[in-house]
Design a protein around this motif. Structure first.
Motif, PDB file in Angstrom:
ATOM      1  N   LYS A 165      29.310 -18.361  38.636  1.00 44.46           N
ATOM      2  CA  LYS A 165      28.163 -19.229  38.373  1.00 44.46           C
ATOM      3  C   LYS A 165      27.605 -19.810  39.664  1.00 44.46           C
ATOM      4  O   LYS A 165      26.378 -19.974  39.800  1.00 44.46           O
ATOM      5  CB  LYS A 165      28.577 -20.346  37.408  1.00 44.46           C
ATOM      6  N   GLY A 179      25.531 -17.219  41.267  1.00 47.56           N
ATOM      7  CA  GLY A 179      24.318 -17.045  40.477  1.00 47.56           C
ATOM      8  C   GLY A 179      23.294 -18.134  40.748  1.00 47.56           C
ATOM      9  O   GLY A 179      22.106 -17.845  40.928  1.00 47.56           O
ATOM     10  N   ILE A 180      23.732 -19.393  40.799  1.00 46.78           N
ATOM     11  CA  ILE A 180      22.772 -20.486  40.997  1.00 46.78           C
ATOM     12  C   ILE A 180      22.256 -20.505  42.423  1.00 46.78           C
ATOM     13  O   ILE A 180      21.095 -20.867  42.671  1.00 46.78           O
ATOM     14  CB  ILE A 180      23.391 -21.853  40.608  1.00 46.78           C
ATOM     15  N   HIS A 208      20.219 -11.794  38.963  1.00 56.37           N
ATOM     16  CA  HIS A 208      20.650 -13.192  38.887  1.00 56.37           C
ATOM     17  C   HIS A 208      20.431 -13.840  37.521  1.00 56.37           C
ATOM     18  O   HIS A 208      21.279 -14.595  37.039  1.00 56.37           O
ATOM     19  CB  HIS A 208      20.083 -14.027  40.036  1.00 56.37           C
ATOM     20  N   PHE A 238      23.507 -14.842  34.096  1.00 54.90           N
ATOM     21  CA  PHE A 238      23.764 -16.043  33.296  1.00 54.90           C
ATOM     22  C   PHE A 238      23.827 -15.730  31.804  1.00 54.90           C
ATOM     23  O   PHE A 238      24.530 -16.414  31.055  1.00 54.90           O
ATOM     24  CB  PHE A 238      22.713 -17.111  33.598  1.00 54.90           C
ATOM     25  N   TYR A 295      17.933 -18.479  26.269  1.00 65.89           N
ATOM     26  CA  TYR A 295      19.391 -18.549  26.161  1.00 65.89           C
ATOM     27  C   TYR A 295      19.807 -19.012  24.763  1.00 65.89           C
ATOM     28  O   TYR A 295      20.717 -18.431  24.148  1.00 65.89           O
ATOM     29  CB  TYR A 295      19.942 -19.495  27.223  1.00 65.89           C
ATOM     30  N   CYS A 350      25.960  -7.114  38.219  1.00 61.59           N
ATOM     31  CA  CYS A 350      26.679  -8.317  37.770  1.00 61.59           C
ATOM     32  C   CYS A 350      28.183  -8.084  37.779  1.00 61.59           C
ATOM     33  O   CYS A 350      28.959  -8.999  38.107  1.00 61.59           O
ATOM     34  CB  CYS A 350      26.204  -8.726  36.376  1.00 61.59           C
ATOM     35  N   THR A 353      25.916 -25.964  37.378  1.00 62.13           N
ATOM     36  CA  THR A 353      24.745 -25.096  37.503  1.00 62.13           C
ATOM     37  C   THR A 353      23.543 -25.620  36.724  1.00 62.13           C
ATOM     38  O   THR A 353      22.404 -25.454  37.152  1.00 62.13           O
ATOM     39  CB  THR A 353      25.073 -23.671  37.003  1.00 62.13           C
ATOM     40  N   MET A 405      19.848 -25.991  38.051  1.00 57.78           N
ATOM     41  CA  MET A 405      18.836 -25.167  37.408  1.00 57.78           C
ATOM     42  C   MET A 405      17.634 -26.012  37.004  1.00 57.78           C
ATOM     43  O   MET A 405      16.476 -25.652  37.230  1.00 57.78           O
ATOM     44  CB  MET A 405      19.429 -24.477  36.179  1.00 57.78           C
TER      45      MET A 405
END
Length: 344
Positions: free
Chosen positions: A16, A19-20, A49, A53, A135, A258, A284, A288
Motif C-alpha cells: 500500500k 501504491g500511494i 497503481h 488498490f 471501490y 501488481c 493511505t 489519498m
C-alpha cells in the motif's frame, strides 16, 4: 515472507505504501507531461497503481453467511465508514477549495451536487474521490460473486465477461449525460482486479522470495516502458476516465505488474531501515483524500511549483498530522478526566 499475521500485514502495508507513493507521484508530474519522459512515466504508473488498490481490496474478503444479519454487518462495517468519509472529507475539501481558490458560492454549491453524482464529475481537490465510488461498488459486486455464486469457474466467467464488455463499451453516456454516476461502468473492469486479489492472496501468503518471477516481471515492465517511449505501442489505462485502448494488456499487464510490486514489497518488508514506509501504508486513505489539496500549499507559501515539492508535501504532511494527532489526542478525550467530571 512467512505466513504469520504480523508478517502478512507488514508486506501488505508495504504494498500500500508503494501504491500511494505512485498515486501522489503520478498526480504531481501531471503538469510535466509536455516532456516525453514524464508523459511515458505517467502512463506507465497508471498501468498498475489504481488496479493495485482494487487487488488489495480483495485480499481479506470472506463470503457472507446467507442471511440478512451478515449483509447488514457488511454494509455497516465495510461500506458505511467509506461513505461517511467520502461525504465528510469531500465537503470539507469543497469548502477549503472555495476559500483557497477563491471560487464563487454558485460553483461551490453546485460542487456539492457533483459530490453526490461522483465519478468523473469530480475534479481539482476531489479528483481522486472517484476511487471511493468505484471501490464501494466493486466491493459489493465481488461480495455477491463470492457469496452467492458457488462455482469459482462461473465467478471468473462472469468477471471476465464483465471485463470484456467494459473494455468494448467505454465511456457510455447516462440518460444523455456524458458521465455515469459514480463511474459505475468502471466496475465492469475493476471486478476482475479485486477478484484476482481475493484468490491471489491465498497464493501470495505461501510465496517466499520469488526472485526469478520478480526479475521476469521487471524485464516485462522495462520492455513495455521502452516500447511506449519509442512509440512502438500506445498503451493507456486510465480507470477514472474509463479510457483504455488494449483489452489484452489491460487484463494482463496490471495483474503482472501488481504481482511484481507485491513480490518487491515482500522483499522490502524484510529491510528494517525501510520500515518507516509502513507508516504510509497504514494511512493511505488520508493521503489519498488530501494530497491534491496539499498541492496548492507550495504556491500559497511562495515556494516553487515543482513536482518534487508536491510529492513531499502530499506524502509528508498527512503523516505528520496523523503523528501529531496520535501524540496529543489524549488532550481532546475524556480518558484522563476524573470520573466525577467526565459525565458532567
Amino acid at each position: 515472507m512467512g505466513t504469520s499475521t504480523k508478517q502478512r500485514i507488514t508486506w501488505v502495508d508495504m504494498v500500500k505504501a508503494l501504491g500511494i507513493i505512485a498515486v501522489v507521484f503520478g498526480h504531481a508530474i501531471d503538469s510535466e507531461r509536455n516532456v516525453h519522459l514524464f508523459d511515458v512515466t505517467y502512463d506507465a504508473i497508471y498501468w498498475w497503481h489504481m488496479p493495485l488498490f482494487f487487488i488489495i481490496g480483495g485480499f481479506f474478503l470472506k463470503p457472507l453467511a446467507h442471511n440478512w444479519e451478515a449483509v447488514r454487518h457488511f454494509l455497516v462495517r465495510r461500506c458505511r465508514p467509506l461513505l461517511v468519509s467520502y461525504f465528510l472529507i469531500g465537503s470539507i475539501l469543497i469548502l477549503a477549495s472555495h476559500f483557497v481558490r477563491h471560487q464563487s458560492w454558485s460553483y461551490t454549491g453546485f460542487y456539492f451536487v457533483r459530490l453526490l453524482y461522483g465519478g468523473r464529475a469530480l475534479n481539482n481537490y476531489l479528483s481522486i474521490f472517484w476511487f471511493i465510488n468505484v471501490y464501494l461498488l466493486t466491493l459489493i459486486v465481488v461480495m455477491i460473486l463470492i457469496t452467492w455464486v458457488p462455482s469459482v469457474f462461473v465467478q471468473w466467467v462472469i468477471s471476465l465477461s464483465m471485463f470484456a464488455i467494459g473494455t468494448v463499451h467505454q465511456q457510455p453516456s447516462f440518460l444523455g449525460h456524458p458521465y455515469f454516476p459514480w463511474d459505475a461502468q468502471v466496475v465492469l473492469i475493476t471486478t476482475t482486479y479485486m477478484l484476482a486479489g481475493y484468490y491471489g492472496f491465498r497464493l501470495l501468503k505461501a510465496s517466499q522470495h520469488n526472485y526469478m518471477t520478480l526479475l521476469a516481471i521487471g524485464i516485462f515492465y522495462l520492455i513495455l516502458f521502452r516500447d511506449q517511449f519509442n512509440g512502438e505501442i500506445n498503451f493507456t489505462l486510465y480507470l477514472k476516465s474509463d479510457n483504455l485502448n488494449h483489452t489484452g494488456l489491460a487484463l494482463i499487464a496490471p495483474l503482472l505488474l501488481c504481482l511484481g510490486i507485491i513480490l518487491f514489497s515482500q522483499w522490502l518488508s524484510g529491510v528494517k531501515y525501510l520500515h518507516w514506509l509502513l507508516l504510509l501504508g497504514r494511512h493511505t486513505m488520508i493521503i489519498m483524500f488530501c494530497h491534491r489539496a496539499l498541492f496548492d500549499l507550495p504556491g500559497l507559501m511562495n515556494l516553487p511549483d515543482h513536482w518534487v515539492i508536491k510529492v513531499l508535501v502530499g506524502l509528508v504532511l498527512p503523516i505528520l498530522a496523523i503523528v501529531l494527532w496520535e501524540r496529543f489526542k489524549h488532550l481532546f478525550t475524556l480518558h484522563h478526566i476524573p470520573k466525577q467530571f467526565a459525565n458532567g
